[in-house]
Scaffold this active site. Structure first.
Site, PDB file in Angstrom:
ATOM      1  N   ASN A  58       0.826  -1.213   0.000  1.00  0.00           N
ATOM      2  CA  ASN A  58       0.000   0.000   0.000  1.00  0.00           C
ATOM      3  C   ASN A  58       0.856   1.258   0.000  1.00  0.00           C
ATOM      4  O   ASN A  58       1.962   1.291   0.556  1.00  0.00           O
ATOM      5  CB  ASN A  58      -1.002   0.007   1.165  1.00  0.00           C
ATOM      6  N   VAL A  59       0.342   2.269  -0.692  1.00  0.00           N
ATOM      7  CA  VAL A  59       1.031   3.550  -0.841  1.00  0.00           C
ATOM      8  C   VAL A  59       0.017   4.649  -0.531  1.00  0.00           C
ATOM      9  O   VAL A  59      -0.942   4.853  -1.286  1.00  0.00           O
ATOM     10  CB  VAL A  59       1.597   3.702  -2.277  1.00  0.00           C
ATOM     11  N   GLU A  60       0.224   5.316   0.616  1.00  0.00           N
ATOM     12  CA  GLU A  60      -0.743   6.329   1.056  1.00  0.00           C
ATOM     13  C   GLU A  60      -0.403   7.708   0.502  1.00  0.00           C
ATOM     14  O   GLU A  60       0.613   7.885  -0.171  1.00  0.00           O
ATOM     15  CB  GLU A  60      -0.812   6.313   2.590  1.00  0.00           C
ATOM     16  N   CYS A  69      -4.228   0.847  -2.413  1.00  0.00           N
ATOM     17  CA  CYS A  69      -4.121  -0.393  -1.645  1.00  0.00           C
ATOM     18  C   CYS A  69      -3.029  -1.276  -2.249  1.00  0.00           C
ATOM     19  O   CYS A  69      -2.667  -1.123  -3.426  1.00  0.00           O
ATOM     20  CB  CYS A  69      -5.449  -1.152  -1.671  1.00  0.00           C
ATOM     21  N   GLU A  71      -3.267  -4.164  -3.288  1.00  0.00           N
ATOM     22  CA  GLU A  71      -3.798  -4.902  -4.440  1.00  0.00           C
ATOM     23  C   GLU A  71      -3.698  -4.078  -5.727  1.00  0.00           C
ATOM     24  O   GLU A  71      -3.585  -4.639  -6.821  1.00  0.00           O
ATOM     25  CB  GLU A  71      -5.262  -5.296  -4.191  1.00  0.00           C
ATOM     26  N   CYS A 105     -11.077  -3.895  -3.280  1.00  0.00           N
ATOM     27  CA  CYS A 105     -10.017  -4.736  -3.843  1.00  0.00           C
ATOM     28  C   CYS A 105     -10.515  -6.134  -4.193  1.00  0.00           C
ATOM     29  O   CYS A 105      -9.957  -6.790  -5.065  1.00  0.00           O
ATOM     30  CB  CYS A 105      -8.813  -4.763  -2.915  1.00  0.00           C
TER      31      CYS A 105
HETATM   32  N1  THU Z   1      -5.262  -1.564   2.680  1.00  0.00           N
HETATM   33  C1  THU Z   1      -4.743  -2.297   1.645  1.00  0.00           C
HETATM   34  O1  THU Z   1      -3.655  -2.007   1.138  1.00  0.00           O
HETATM   35  N2  THU Z   1      -5.452  -3.348   1.178  1.00  0.00           N
HETATM   36  C2  THU Z   1      -6.629  -3.787   1.730  1.00  0.00           C
HETATM   37  O2  THU Z   1      -7.250  -4.699   1.184  1.00  0.00           O
HETATM   38  C3  THU Z   1      -7.092  -3.211   2.993  1.00  0.00           C
HETATM   39  C4  THU Z   1      -6.536  -1.857   3.288  1.00  0.00           C
HETATM   40  C5  THU Z   1      -4.501  -0.413   3.163  1.00  0.00           C
HETATM   41  C6  THU Z   1      -5.066   0.906   2.760  1.00  0.00           C
HETATM   42  C7  THU Z   1      -4.504   1.832   3.820  1.00  0.00           C
HETATM   43  O3  THU Z   1      -3.218   2.279   3.397  1.00  0.00           O
HETATM   44  C8  THU Z   1      -4.326   0.937   5.035  1.00  0.00           C
HETATM   45  O4  THU Z   1      -4.448  -0.392   4.569  1.00  0.00           O
HETATM   46  C9  THU Z   1      -5.346   1.198   6.143  1.00  0.00           C
HETATM   47  O5  THU Z   1      -6.639   1.120   5.643  1.00  0.00           O
END
Ligand code: THU
Length: 156
Positions: A58-60, A69, A71, A105
């Site tokens: 994940n990359v915020e 996400c 995925e 996702c």
């Molecule tokens: N997140 C994912 O990368 N994939 C998921 O299926 C669930 C949530 C990440 C998004 C965000 O950066 C962090 O988890 C908290 O929600």
């Protein structure tokens, strides 16, 4: 009888070692997540139908809603490295524990793996048809297009 291909082999359920490798790949890429806002790192790994492993983390973003996400990265990796279909998938949290893909996702995974994609869930390995039951997908669009074609033929 037709020769058994690599594709046939990976379509079969991965053995325990195969799933272990996939989880290890997800745990490794999780450590490269960019999650300075939620501090919740996620790593995802999948097998493609030619046997290769694709990964994502994940990359915020400071604009929170723009988050990618794990995925999203994984699906991009799939296409950036030649495309194909996903056959086996797992994602983990910052502790390396199995987590469920979020709702959005699940839809993303369904597009690229369909009903038969095997997902290691918090309650064991399940096909996508159970993880996202009665999913909307590409077939719904082709069905409508087919209906329109049939109607057009009827008016010729
Ligand atoms: N997140 C994912 O990368 N994939 C998921 O299926 C669930 C949530 C990440 C998004 C965000 O950066 C962090 O988890 C908290 O929600």
């Amino acid at each position: 009888m037709a020769e058994r291909t690599v594709e046939d082999a990976v379509h079969e359920t991965l053995d325990q070692q195969g799933w272990h490798e996939l989880r290890a790949a997800a745990t490794e890429v999780m450590q490269r997540a960019y999650a300075p806002y939620s501090h919740y790192k996620v790593g995802a790994a999948a097998r493609a139908d030619d046997g290769r492993i694709v990964i994502g983390c994940n990359v915020e973003n400071a604009a929170y809603g723009v988050v990618l996400c794990a995925e999203c990265g994984l699906v991009s990796h799939l296409h950036a490295t030649g495309g194909g279909r996903l056959t086996h998938f797992v994602c983990v949290n910052g502790g390396g524990e199995i987590i469920m893909p979020c709702g959005r996702c699940r839809q993303l995974l369904f597009e690229h793996g369909g009903r038969d994609l095997l997902v290691w869930t918090v309650s064991g390995v399940k096909p996508m048809s159970e993880v996202l039951p009665d999913a909307f997908g590409p077939d719904d669009l082709t069905h409508m297009a087919d209906m329109a074609d049939a109607a057009a033929e009827g008016t010729d």
